[in-house]
Design a protein around this motif. Structure first.
Motif, PDB file in Angstrom:
ATOM      1  N   LEU A  11     -25.822  -0.856  14.750  1.00  0.00           N
ATOM      2  CA  LEU A  11     -25.037  -1.229  13.878  1.00  0.00           C
ATOM      3  C   LEU A  11     -24.044  -2.829  14.109  1.00  0.00           C
ATOM      4  O   LEU A  11     -23.679  -3.395  13.464  1.00  0.00           O
ATOM      5  CB  LEU A  11     -23.793   0.140  14.241  1.00  0.00           C
ATOM      6  N   TYR A  12     -23.823  -3.097  15.411  1.00  0.00           N
ATOM      7  CA  TYR A  12     -23.539  -4.182  15.549  1.00  0.00           C
ATOM      8  C   TYR A  12     -24.608  -5.663  14.791  1.00  0.00           C
ATOM      9  O   TYR A  12     -24.122  -6.249  14.244  1.00  0.00           O
ATOM     10  CB  TYR A  12     -23.861  -4.681  17.264  1.00  0.00           C
ATOM     11  N   GLU A  13     -25.622  -4.952  15.232  1.00  0.00           N
ATOM     12  CA  GLU A  13     -26.981  -6.091  14.623  1.00  0.00           C
ATOM     13  C   GLU A  13     -26.409  -6.337  13.372  1.00  0.00           C
ATOM     14  O   GLU A  13     -26.334  -7.208  12.212  1.00  0.00           O
ATOM     15  CB  GLU A  13     -28.059  -5.652  14.858  1.00  0.00           C
ATOM     16  N   PHE A  14     -26.412  -5.338  12.540  1.00  0.00           N
ATOM     17  CA  PHE A  14     -25.745  -4.821  10.908  1.00  0.00           C
ATOM     18  C   PHE A  14     -24.483  -5.848  11.097  1.00  0.00           C
ATOM     19  O   PHE A  14     -24.817  -6.297   9.778  1.00  0.00           O
ATOM     20  CB  PHE A  14     -25.910  -3.379  11.082  1.00  0.00           C
ATOM     21  N   THR A  15     -23.448  -5.554  10.998  1.00  0.00           N
ATOM     22  CA  THR A  15     -22.167  -6.461  10.961  1.00  0.00           C
ATOM     23  C   THR A  15     -22.967  -7.797  11.917  1.00  0.00           C
ATOM     24  O   THR A  15     -22.079  -8.612  10.455  1.00  0.00           O
ATOM     25  CB  THR A  15     -20.819  -5.964  12.198  1.00  0.00           C
ATOM     26  N   ARG A  17     -25.185  -9.736  10.422  1.00  0.00           N
ATOM     27  CA  ARG A  17     -26.514  -9.507   9.900  1.00  0.00           C
ATOM     28  C   ARG A  17     -25.207  -9.893   8.280  1.00  0.00           C
ATOM     29  O   ARG A  17     -25.847 -11.129   7.440  1.00  0.00           O
ATOM     30  CB  ARG A  17     -26.962  -9.166   9.574  1.00  0.00           C
ATOM     31  N   HIS A  18     -24.276  -9.713   8.514  1.00  0.00           N
ATOM     32  CA  HIS A  18     -23.329  -9.672   7.035  1.00  0.00           C
ATOM     33  C   HIS A  18     -21.923  -9.845   7.727  1.00  0.00           C
ATOM     34  O   HIS A  18     -21.130 -10.180   7.180  1.00  0.00           O
ATOM     35  CB  HIS A  18     -22.905  -8.048   6.898  1.00  0.00           C
ATOM     36  N   TYR A  19     -22.727 -11.406   8.408  1.00  0.00           N
ATOM     37  CA  TYR A  19     -21.294 -12.998   8.482  1.00  0.00           C
ATOM     38  C   TYR A  19     -20.230 -11.918   9.289  1.00  0.00           C
ATOM     39  O   TYR A  19     -19.507 -13.283   8.483  1.00  0.00           O
ATOM     40  CB  TYR A  19     -21.064 -13.106   7.268  1.00  0.00           C
ATOM     41  N   VAL A  20     -20.463 -11.027  10.317  1.00  0.00           N
ATOM     42  CA  VAL A  20     -18.949 -11.105  11.229  1.00  0.00           C
ATOM     43  C   VAL A  20     -19.694 -11.381  12.557  1.00  0.00           C
ATOM     44  O   VAL A  20     -20.742 -10.702  12.858  1.00  0.00           O
ATOM     45  CB  VAL A  20     -18.939  -9.201  10.767  1.00  0.00           C
ATOM     46  N   VAL A  25     -14.318  -7.983  16.005  1.00  0.00           N
ATOM     47  CA  VAL A  25     -13.706  -7.670  14.699  1.00  0.00           C
ATOM     48  C   VAL A  25     -15.083  -6.107  14.455  1.00  0.00           C
ATOM     49  O   VAL A  25     -14.969  -5.908  13.529  1.00  0.00           O
ATOM     50  CB  VAL A  25     -13.956  -8.661  13.499  1.00  0.00           C
ATOM     51  N   GLN A  26     -16.748  -6.872  15.055  1.00  0.00           N
ATOM     52  CA  GLN A  26     -17.647  -5.852  14.940  1.00  0.00           C
ATOM     53  C   GLN A  26     -16.801  -4.700  15.125  1.00  0.00           C
ATOM     54  O   GLN A  26     -17.541  -3.772  15.130  1.00  0.00           O
ATOM     55  CB  GLN A  26     -18.654  -6.679  15.461  1.00  0.00           C
ATOM     56  N   THR A  27     -16.263  -4.713  16.392  1.00  0.00           N
ATOM     57  CA  THR A  27     -16.350  -3.206  17.651  1.00  0.00           C
ATOM     58  C   THR A  27     -15.632  -2.247  16.817  1.00  0.00           C
ATOM     59  O   THR A  27     -15.953  -1.331  16.253  1.00  0.00           O
ATOM     60  CB  THR A  27     -15.639  -4.041  18.436  1.00  0.00           C
ATOM     61  N   GLU A  28     -14.349  -3.539  16.059  1.00  0.00           N
ATOM     62  CA  GLU A  28     -13.722  -2.458  14.685  1.00  0.00           C
ATOM     63  C   GLU A  28     -14.563  -1.368  13.500  1.00  0.00           C
ATOM     64  O   GLU A  28     -14.599  -0.464  13.575  1.00  0.00           O
ATOM     65  CB  GLU A  28     -12.268  -2.654  14.890  1.00  0.00           C
ATOM     66  N   LEU A  29     -15.790  -2.812  12.967  1.00  0.00           N
ATOM     67  CA  LEU A  29     -16.237  -1.860  11.925  1.00  0.00           C
ATOM     68  C   LEU A  29     -17.485  -0.893  12.310  1.00  0.00           C
ATOM     69  O   LEU A  29     -17.864  -0.159  12.027  1.00  0.00           O
ATOM     70  CB  LEU A  29     -16.978  -3.259  11.576  1.00  0.00           C
ATOM     71  N   VAL A  30     -18.206  -1.165  14.004  1.00  0.00           N
ATOM     72  CA  VAL A  30     -19.492  -0.329  14.109  1.00  0.00           C
ATOM     73  C   VAL A  30     -18.679   1.002  14.586  1.00  0.00           C
ATOM     74  O   VAL A  30     -18.832   2.251  13.736  1.00  0.00           O
ATOM     75  CB  VAL A  30     -19.699  -1.023  15.388  1.00  0.00           C
ATOM     76  N   PHE A  57     -21.946   2.034   4.319  1.00  0.00           N
ATOM     77  CA  PHE A  57     -21.512  -0.025   3.256  1.00  0.00           C
ATOM     78  C   PHE A  57     -20.826   0.003   1.980  1.00  0.00           C
ATOM     79  O   PHE A  57     -20.495  -1.085   2.073  1.00  0.00           O
ATOM     80  CB  PHE A  57     -22.889  -0.778   3.611  1.00  0.00           C
ATOM     81  N   LYS A  58     -21.741   0.738   1.975  1.00  0.00           N
ATOM     82  CA  LYS A  58     -21.054   0.377  -0.271  1.00  0.00           C
ATOM     83  C   LYS A  58     -20.188   0.669  -0.185  1.00  0.00           C
ATOM     84  O   LYS A  58     -19.266   0.108  -0.983  1.00  0.00           O
ATOM     85  CB  LYS A  58     -21.975   1.027  -0.838  1.00  0.00           C
ATOM     86  N   LYS A  59     -19.320   1.677   0.736  1.00  0.00           N
ATOM     87  CA  LYS A  59     -17.721   2.197   0.579  1.00  0.00           C
ATOM     88  C   LYS A  59     -16.986   0.511   1.226  1.00  0.00           C
ATOM     89  O   LYS A  59     -15.182   0.759   0.460  1.00  0.00           O
ATOM     90  CB  LYS A  59     -17.413   2.340   1.433  1.00  0.00           C
ATOM     91  N   PHE A  60     -17.273  -0.291   1.218  1.00  0.00           N
ATOM     92  CA  PHE A  60     -16.564  -1.609   1.217  1.00  0.00           C
ATOM     93  C   PHE A  60     -16.479  -2.652   0.050  1.00  0.00           C
ATOM     94  O   PHE A  60     -15.653  -3.282   0.242  1.00  0.00           O
ATOM     95  CB  PHE A  60     -17.831  -2.265   2.785  1.00  0.00           C
ATOM     96  N   GLY A  61     -17.090  -2.015  -0.518  1.00  0.00           N
ATOM     97  CA  GLY A  61     -17.829  -3.006  -2.032  1.00  0.00           C
ATOM     98  C   GLY A  61     -18.079  -4.118  -2.237  1.00  0.00           C
ATOM     99  O   GLY A  61     -19.156  -4.011  -0.886  1.00  0.00           O
ATOM    100  N   VAL A  62     -17.836  -4.670  -3.242  1.00  0.00           N
ATOM    101  CA  VAL A  62     -18.861  -5.857  -3.072  1.00  0.00           C
ATOM    102  C   VAL A  62     -18.707  -6.897  -2.078  1.00  0.00           C
ATOM    103  O   VAL A  62     -19.662  -7.761  -1.470  1.00  0.00           O
ATOM    104  CB  VAL A  62     -19.170  -6.693  -4.454  1.00  0.00           C
ATOM    105  N   PHE A  63     -18.016  -7.111  -1.775  1.00  0.00           N
ATOM    106  CA  PHE A  63     -17.932  -8.564  -0.984  1.00  0.00           C
ATOM    107  C   PHE A  63     -17.900  -8.037   0.688  1.00  0.00           C
ATOM    108  O   PHE A  63     -17.647  -8.697   1.290  1.00  0.00           O
ATOM    109  CB  PHE A  63     -16.256  -8.918  -1.310  1.00  0.00           C
ATOM    110  N   GLY A  64     -18.211  -6.385   0.641  1.00  0.00           N
ATOM    111  CA  GLY A  64     -18.581  -6.269   2.564  1.00  0.00           C
ATOM    112  C   GLY A  64     -17.736  -5.744   2.816  1.00  0.00           C
ATOM    113  O   GLY A  64     -16.415  -5.999   3.090  1.00  0.00           O
ATOM    114  N   PHE A  65     -18.214  -6.875   3.972  1.00  0.00           N
ATOM    115  CA  PHE A  65     -16.910  -7.486   5.410  1.00  0.00           C
ATOM    116  C   PHE A  65     -15.454  -8.869   4.913  1.00  0.00           C
ATOM    117  O   PHE A  65     -15.094  -8.590   6.033  1.00  0.00           O
ATOM    118  CB  PHE A  65     -17.765  -6.934   6.825  1.00  0.00           C
ATOM    119  N   MET A  66     -15.749  -9.098   4.157  1.00  0.00           N
ATOM    120  CA  MET A  66     -15.266 -10.699   4.311  1.00  0.00           C
ATOM    121  C   MET A  66     -14.076 -10.867   4.174  1.00  0.00           C
ATOM    122  O   MET A  66     -13.838 -11.221   4.840  1.00  0.00           O
ATOM    123  CB  MET A  66     -16.554 -10.709   2.627  1.00  0.00           C
ATOM    124  N   ASP A  67     -13.488  -9.333   3.075  1.00  0.00           N
ATOM    125  CA  ASP A  67     -11.764  -9.298   3.269  1.00  0.00           C
ATOM    126  C   ASP A  67     -11.332  -8.557   4.718  1.00  0.00           C
ATOM    127  O   ASP A  67     -10.352  -9.889   4.714  1.00  0.00           O
ATOM    128  CB  ASP A  67     -11.722  -8.125   1.745  1.00  0.00           C
TER     129      ASP A  67
END
Lengths: 228, 110
Positions: A11-15, A17-20, A25-30, A57-67
């Motif tokens: 999951l850390y790697e996933f975040t 890869r998605h520009y976090v 910030v990664q820790t909270e998302l993970v 991940f889809k629940k985060f919407g089209v902008f993913g983790f950007m916002d």
């Protein structure tokens, strides 16, 4: 079913890869993704980890983790400005006001003894040299810290990048280069104060904050000591 | 599902109220609690929740604590002293707003 340590690392790697790029910030998302995945796997035992992750991940919407990253950067910018302001104010109260008064007097005397335009020009050349050397050293130190831990903290990044204060330094240089000689010569006290304030801000941003980095990170991130 | 836009302006108040009632909570827990309390009527999206939490934290209304839970770190939010006072203000603001809306929507005929 609880996720394994391996899955958490995925999951850390996933975040990442998605520009976090920041660990805080990664820790909270993970943790958020992990909770969602665990709940899905409990409800739908036939679903696998990757499928659940995609849905989560889809629940985060089209902008993913950007916002979320943006909001964190905004909040940290505010925190950074407060830190600088807090340190700046200290130079106008006891005991540091003694240092400020002395430096300001030195500047004023210099302005009286030498042509004020030269004082400002010399100060700006000095600032440029010091700034170039310091930026190079800070970048090197930041890379070294990252290599050692493989973690980047948002506040650390801001401190080592001087709070993206490029605009501020540009202001300094504009003041130094563009100040018309007649203004500088006619208002030496005002010019000294402006020069002093700009140099003090620079000193805080370039020297004081980077030197306090460990204390700042420990204070800002309760997890810093847990993972360091 | 109810119109999410109507809830948007009240997101901060919802977060503050939940933290006031539950002490400390983490992000995912907040989304689930809201879903449970509203029986699925209100769904706080991740993209709205975390920016709101980060803003409230930067304003000094929330403080954070990190705990190691199940192989990972979890960030808990709770109200600061200022946050507790702000919760009272926000709730009375919201109540006043609801009263005004009610007056507008169901006007008493003279």
């Amino acid at each position: 079913m609880k996720l394994s340590e391996d899955q958490i690392n995925k999951l850390y790697e996933f975040t990442k890869r998605h520009y976090v790029e920041y660990y805080d910030v990664q820790t909270e998302l993970v943790d958020h993704l992990a909770n969602g995945i665990e709940s899905q796997l409990e409800e739908f035992p036939n679903r696998n980890f990757d499928e659940a992750l995609t849905l989560e991940f889809k629940k985060f919407g089209v902008f993913g983790f950007m916002d979320i990253v943006d909001s964190k950067v905004k909040a940290m910018n505010k925190k950074y400005r407060n830190l600088v302001w807090h340190l700046f104010k200290a130079y106008f109260s006891i005991p540091k006001i003694v240092i400020s008064a002395t430096l300001l007097s030195v500047l004023l005397i210099l302005m009286k003894l030498i042509d004020p335009t030269y004082v400002i020009l010399s100060a700006s050349v000095l600032v440029l040299i010091v700034l170039s050397v310091k930026i190079f050293r800070l970048k090197k130190l930041q890379n070294k810290r990252f290599k050692e831990t493989n973690r980047k903290w948002l506040l650390e990044d801001m401190v080592f990048n001087l709070g993206a204060s490029g605009v501020f330094f540009q202001l300094f240089l504009q003041f130094a280069i563009q100040s018309p000689a007649h203004i500088v010569n006619n208002y030496p006290i005002l010019s000294s104060i402006v020069l002093f304030v700009l140099m003090l801000f620079m000193y805080i941003i370039v020297f004081v904050l980077p030197e306090q980095i460990e204390d700042l990170l420990q204070e800002e991130y309760p997890e810093y000591t847990l993972v360091a | 599902m109810a119109n999410q836009k109507l809830f948007k302006g009240s997101l901060n108040t919802i977060i503050l109220k939940l933290l006031d009632e539950n002490g400390k909570m983490y992000g995912y827990e907040i989304t689930q609690k809201v879903k449970l309390l509203t029986k699925g009527e209100l769904n706080i999206t991740e993209g709205a929740l975390y920016p709101a939490l980060h803003k409230l934290e930067s304003e000094g209304l929330l403080e954070v604590e990190m705990l190691k839970v199940d192989n990972r770190l979890r960030k808990y939010y709770s109200l600061t002293e200022v946050g507790s006072k702000e919760t009272v203000n926000k709730l009375s603001e919201l109540e006043a707003y609801l009263k005004t809306m009610q007056t507008l929507l169901t006007p008493k005929l003279a």
